[in-house]
Structures are given as C-alpha cells and as structure tokens.
Design a protein around this motif. Structure first.
Motif: not given
Length: 301
Positions: A21-27, A241-242, A247-248
């Motif tokens: 949840k934390k990193h997905l918005a950034t990636l 985007e999600i 994938m990243v």
C-alpha cells in the motif's frame, strides 16, 4: 553500439501488506531516471529500446504487444519502466491480423539477447546478463510465457491481462519454475480473449495473481483514437498506472533483488483497487476445482 535519442478487499486469508500500500502510489508514478529512446532496428529487429540515460549492470526486460497493437501504443508504459531503471526492448513484429505467437516469442528472446549483448547510448549503459525478464500485454503476455520456457537466462515473467495463444501459454506455464506476476481483470469485457487466472493457476513455480478493479485487457494499451473508432472504450489511465506500479515493484524485487519491494511478489498482498488470489480462491477464479473439491482416489482392493 546501439545509439539512443535523447474498497479494500482480500480474497485470501492473511494480512494486508502495509508495504504494498505504501510503495504502490510511488511506483505508479514516473521514476527518477531520464529516459532515452532508440531503435531496435539497428540490431536487425523492428522495434524500440527504452533505457535510463545511464547505468551499469542494469536489469532488462523484453516487452510483447497485444494483438493488432504496435510498440507506439505502449509508449507511456515503456517510458515508465525505463524511468525506474530498467532497459526495455520491444519488438514491433507480428502486428498483422493473424500473428504467429511462437514467432513473437522468438523475437522477444532475440531482443533480450540484444539488450544483454550490446552497449547502449554512448557506451555508458550496460545490462547485466543475470537480470533479465520477459513481460507483455494480452497476446504479448502469453508470448512472454512461451519465450521463457527452457530459457535459463530469464529470471522472472510478468503479464498484463494475458490472452490465449497457440501453442498454449497455460500449458507452457506448467514448466516454469521462475517467479511470475499475472495481472487480470476485476470485470469482464466483450473483447476478453484470455483467462489470466487460469494461466496463474497452471504456473509451475511461485506466482502472484492480482486483479485490478475496473481494469480490462482492452483498456491497458494507449491507442485512444483506435479504441474510440471501434467503440471498445477509452484508455484506462488510473488502472494502467496501478498495473505499471505492480510490475515495477515485482521486477525490482525479482531482477534487482531489492527487498524493499518484496511484498510485490507476495500472493496475499493487496491495496486499494487491487484484489489478490491464490490457493483455492485462485482455483475458483480460474474455473478449476479446488483441493477440497477434488474427488478422492479410489484404491483397488
């Protein structure tokens, strides 16, 4: 030398990963690397190369397009991956009405060899032969699976809304012991041409299967005018985007070994707009019998 120009739901038992949840918005947003784009034609294959402006021993992936699509229909996606430090090679072959999936798989494999075997830019960009992966969308996702079979250099495979293929990617997946990420749809659409959950269900090794709410196979590519012309709906920017972020994170963990993103390889990690399935829930999603539904083996007396 190749020159470049400048509602929270979890369908499984377990805890929801705070890190996902934390990193997905950034990636899901553009990374910090300046991106260069060049022609794969230089190496004998029509297509494009997307790469960070510099870097040694980088991870690389070959990307396969969907049916009747071109590399230009994924420009934002490929730039996104490169902005996070990946070299991306995307062959622009088998774009006709009746594509050969085996040939596209071969072109993916060849383009990945090019990425690992030549210096990019002015020689300041190199790829590690130990950090190679295959990804794709729709038909290209299935072809990525086919290309990974018996390919010891490939360390991970990812597929956005994979479609059916000939030969069968579902059957090929049974022999894959490398990690896989399969992204499916949280809803049906009239052009649905595959069963991503079934591909994940058949995976031989560790696999992560996620569905994106309101995301569909047809909505992922960026050919907006074509979609409007045939009435297949618009480009799904938020869902794309999600999917890119998922994938990243997966590739950074599997190819770069970055444990910061290890939760992106966990089958039970979910976040807003994403639902994850494994075990019996994946079997149900794939239309296969779960372990508790299998008929008992009758022993001969």
């Amino acid at each position: 030398m190749l020159v470049l120009h400048g509602k929270l739901t979890c369908s499984i038992l377990g805890t929801v990963s705070a890190n996902l949840k934390k990193h997905l918005a950034t990636l899901s947003k553009r990374g910090s690397h300046r991106v260069l784009v060049g022609d794969l034609d230089y190496a004998g294959l029509p297509g494009k190369v997307y790469a960070p402006a510099e870097g040694k021993g980088l991870a690389a992936v070959a990307f396969g397009h969907d049916w009747r699509k071109n590399v230009k229909d994924y420009h934002a996606t490929l730039r996104h991956l490169a902005s996070w430090g990946f070299v991306v090679v995307a062959p622009d072959t088998e774009t006709g009405l009746i594509p050969n999936h085996r040939n596209l798989a071969a072109d993916l494999e060849s383009s990945l060899q090019v990425a690992a075997g030549v210096k990019l830019g002015n020689g300041n960009i190199t790829v590690s032969p130990h950090k190679l992966g295959l990804i794709g969308h729709g038909m290209g996702g299935a072809s990525a699976v086919l290309a990974a079979v018996d390919n010891e250099k490939v360390k991970a495979v990812g597929a956005y809304y994979p479609a059916q293929s000939s030969p069968s990617a579902d059957a090929a997946a049974r022999s894959l012991e490398i990690p896989g990420l399969i992204i499916g749809s949280g809803r049906s659409d009239i052009f649905n041409s595959g069963n991503p959950a079934k591909l994940a269900y058949n995976w031989g090794g560790d696999v992560t299967y996620r569905e994106i709410t309101k995301g569909t196979q047809q909505g992922f590519s960026e050919d907006l005018f074509y979609k409007l012309a045939i009435g297949s709906g618009a480009f799904q920017a938020s869902q794309a985007e999600i999917a890119r972020g998922l994938m990243v994170g997966f590739l950074k963990h599997q190819l770069e070994g970055d444990k910061t993103y290890s939760d992106f390889s966990e089958p039970d990690a979910s976040a807003k707009g994403i639902e994850s399935f494994f075990g019996d829930s994946l079997a149900d999603r794939a239309g296969e019998p779960s372990a508790g539904e299998l008929a008992p083996v009758r022993q001969e007396s």
